[in-house]
Design a protein around this motif. Structure first.
Motif, PDB file in Angstrom:
ATOM      1  N   LEU A 188       0.831  -1.211   0.000  1.00 27.88           N
ATOM      2  CA  LEU A 188       0.000   0.000   0.000  1.00 27.88           C
ATOM      3  C   LEU A 188       0.862   1.257   0.000  1.00 27.88           C
ATOM      4  O   LEU A 188       0.540   2.244  -0.662  1.00 27.88           O
ATOM      5  CB  LEU A 188      -0.926   0.021   1.224  1.00 27.88           C
ATOM      6  N   ARG A 189       1.978   1.189   0.717  1.00 29.82           N
ATOM      7  CA  ARG A 189       2.874   2.337   0.772  1.00 29.82           C
ATOM      8  C   ARG A 189       3.470   2.648  -0.599  1.00 29.82           C
ATOM      9  O   ARG A 189       3.588   3.796  -0.993  1.00 29.82           O
ATOM     10  CB  ARG A 189       3.983   2.090   1.810  1.00 29.82           C
ATOM     11  N   ARG A 190       3.807   1.593  -1.312  1.00 31.31           N
ATOM     12  CA  ARG A 190       4.349   1.817  -2.663  1.00 31.31           C
ATOM     13  C   ARG A 190       3.325   2.497  -3.556  1.00 31.31           C
ATOM     14  O   ARG A 190       3.650   3.386  -4.335  1.00 31.31           O
ATOM     15  CB  ARG A 190       4.791   0.495  -3.305  1.00 31.31           C
ATOM     16  N   ARG A 191       2.088   2.064  -3.454  1.00 30.19           N
ATOM     17  CA  ARG A 191       1.044   2.689  -4.258  1.00 30.19           C
ATOM     18  C   ARG A 191       0.845   4.152  -3.849  1.00 30.19           C
ATOM     19  O   ARG A 191       0.703   5.024  -4.695  1.00 30.19           O
ATOM     20  CB  ARG A 191      -0.257   1.900  -4.113  1.00 30.19           C
ATOM     21  N   LEU A 192       0.851   4.387  -2.553  1.00 27.60           N
ATOM     22  CA  LEU A 192       0.654   5.744  -2.048  1.00 27.60           C
ATOM     23  C   LEU A 192       1.747   6.686  -2.551  1.00 27.60           C
ATOM     24  O   LEU A 192       1.468   7.802  -2.983  1.00 27.60           O
ATOM     25  CB  LEU A 192       0.605   5.735  -0.516  1.00 27.60           C
ATOM     26  N   GLU A 193       2.977   6.205  -2.508  1.00 25.68           N
ATOM     27  CA  GLU A 193       4.097   6.995  -3.034  1.00 25.68           C
ATOM     28  C   GLU A 193       3.862   7.370  -4.489  1.00 25.68           C
ATOM     29  O   GLU A 193       4.082   8.502  -4.887  1.00 25.68           O
ATOM     30  CB  GLU A 193       5.392   6.178  -2.987  1.00 25.68           C
ATOM     31  N   PHE A 194       3.438   6.390  -5.241  1.00 26.63           N
ATOM     32  CA  PHE A 194       3.179   6.640  -6.664  1.00 26.63           C
ATOM     33  C   PHE A 194       2.081   7.689  -6.844  1.00 26.63           C
ATOM     34  O   PHE A 194       2.218   8.625  -7.628  1.00 26.63           O
ATOM     35  CB  PHE A 194       2.806   5.347  -7.378  1.00 26.63           C
ATOM     36  N   ILE A 195       0.996   7.514  -6.100  1.00 27.27           N
ATOM     37  CA  ILE A 195      -0.138   8.435  -6.214  1.00 27.27           C
ATOM     38  C   ILE A 195       0.256   9.851  -5.823  1.00 27.27           C
ATOM     39  O   ILE A 195      -0.211  10.827  -6.387  1.00 27.27           O
ATOM     40  CB  ILE A 195      -1.293   7.991  -5.281  1.00 27.27           C
TER      41      ILE A 195
END
Lengths: 174, 174
Positions: free
Chosen positions: A116-123
């Motif tokens: 989830l953190r990786r996705r959040l960073e991307f977003i």
DNA sequence: GCTAGCATGTAAACGGTTACATGATTAG
DNA sequence: CTAATCATGTAACCGTTTACATGCTAGC
């Protein structure tokens, strides 16, 4: 995406192709059917790779059902894909949501939170809408109403996702 | 999607491939680069189809720029695609947003509104999240937090888009 | 001297769409 | 009796990804 979805659903229970098809279609949100020409070859590839086995169910009707069961390697492969999502798995909306649908299968909350953190960073990385002469055009600057709409919808979507991600990461935090 | 984006940007002004690439990347929102292996073949196909012509700019550096200009047929093709979007152009998020980015090029507000109406209809059709035993599972019923998140985000997105579509269709109405 | 950015392309592999092919069962 | 649903598959085509290939210019 298809492969991940197949692994994900079969991780939960053995299914035959047709049932898999309807579950995958439903997964996408607004139902767009998986084509047979995509599904069956994908199953065949997984079988050839030793990730699943099939057993014909000698029932009456139609073509006999092929019940598909993940092997040990198949189960490992799902977990591996969830644990180490590729860049496109994080970047691409559909891919990420597919991963999300099966993320509960990862045994550790830390590993789940990491995804989830990786996705959040991307977003949270600044989006590049309509770069003109090097400087970014803001929503208010765009005069075309349709592009304004794009930006507006993208913002709302992004906000909803960011909020959910932040909240959920916090909840997963030990 | 790529083809539509190429036609769309070139409709506005002649560009060379590299510039096209950066504009298309920016269009996607969170920048994911268009690969050369997708772009240049796509350009070549359009050229072979008579939708664009190229003229080499004998500048100094690197490989000489190929300035691409839409032909009459190319311009017609863009308008045709915007006017008569295929089912996937309406269904697929990326495709629809790509069309949206160039929708202003359609000369009539009625035609523009018709496209938005088709998308609205699609969005309003009941979504099929996680059908279990024939009955639809509601957001509250899902116990998996990740699937709950999927539904939540999808709802927020859908609402934002529905509101914008309704408002914009109303504003376009003569 | 090296890296980043500019600029264009090709080739193999992969995966998906569309169309074709078959056939049984069930509901209207 | 006919359409929809169940059920599996193949083959041609198309577009994308990934990796390879080349070479110039500008800034550190």
């Amino acid at each position: 995406m298809l492969t991940l979805a197949i692994l994900g659903f079969l991780y939960e229970e053995p299914l035959h192709g047709y049932e898999l098809k309807s579950r995958i279609s439903a997964l996408t949100g607004h139902v767009k059917p998986v084509s047979d020409g995509a599904l069956y070859p994908a199953i065949a590839r997984l079988e050839k790779g030793g990730l699943l086995v099939r057993r014909a169910e000698s029932g009456a009707g139609a073509a006999p059902r092929q019940v598909l069961t993940l092997t040990g390697e198949g189960r490992d492969e799902l977990l591996r894909r969830l644990r180490e999502p590729s860049q496109v798995d994080i970047t691409d909306r559909n891919r990420f949501f597919t991963a999300l649908a099966f993320l509960r299968h990862l045994p550790s909350a830390d590993e789940q939170a990491a995804v989830l953190r990786r996705r959040l960073e991307f977003i949270e990385a600044p989006a590049g809408f309509f770069v003109r002469d090097g400087s970014r055009v803001r929503a208010g600057d765009v005069d075309d109403p349709f592009r304004k709409g794009m930006v507006e919808i993208a913002r709302a979507t992004s906000r909803a996702e960011r909020e959910w991600l932040s909240r959920t990461i916090a909840e997963l935090g030990s």
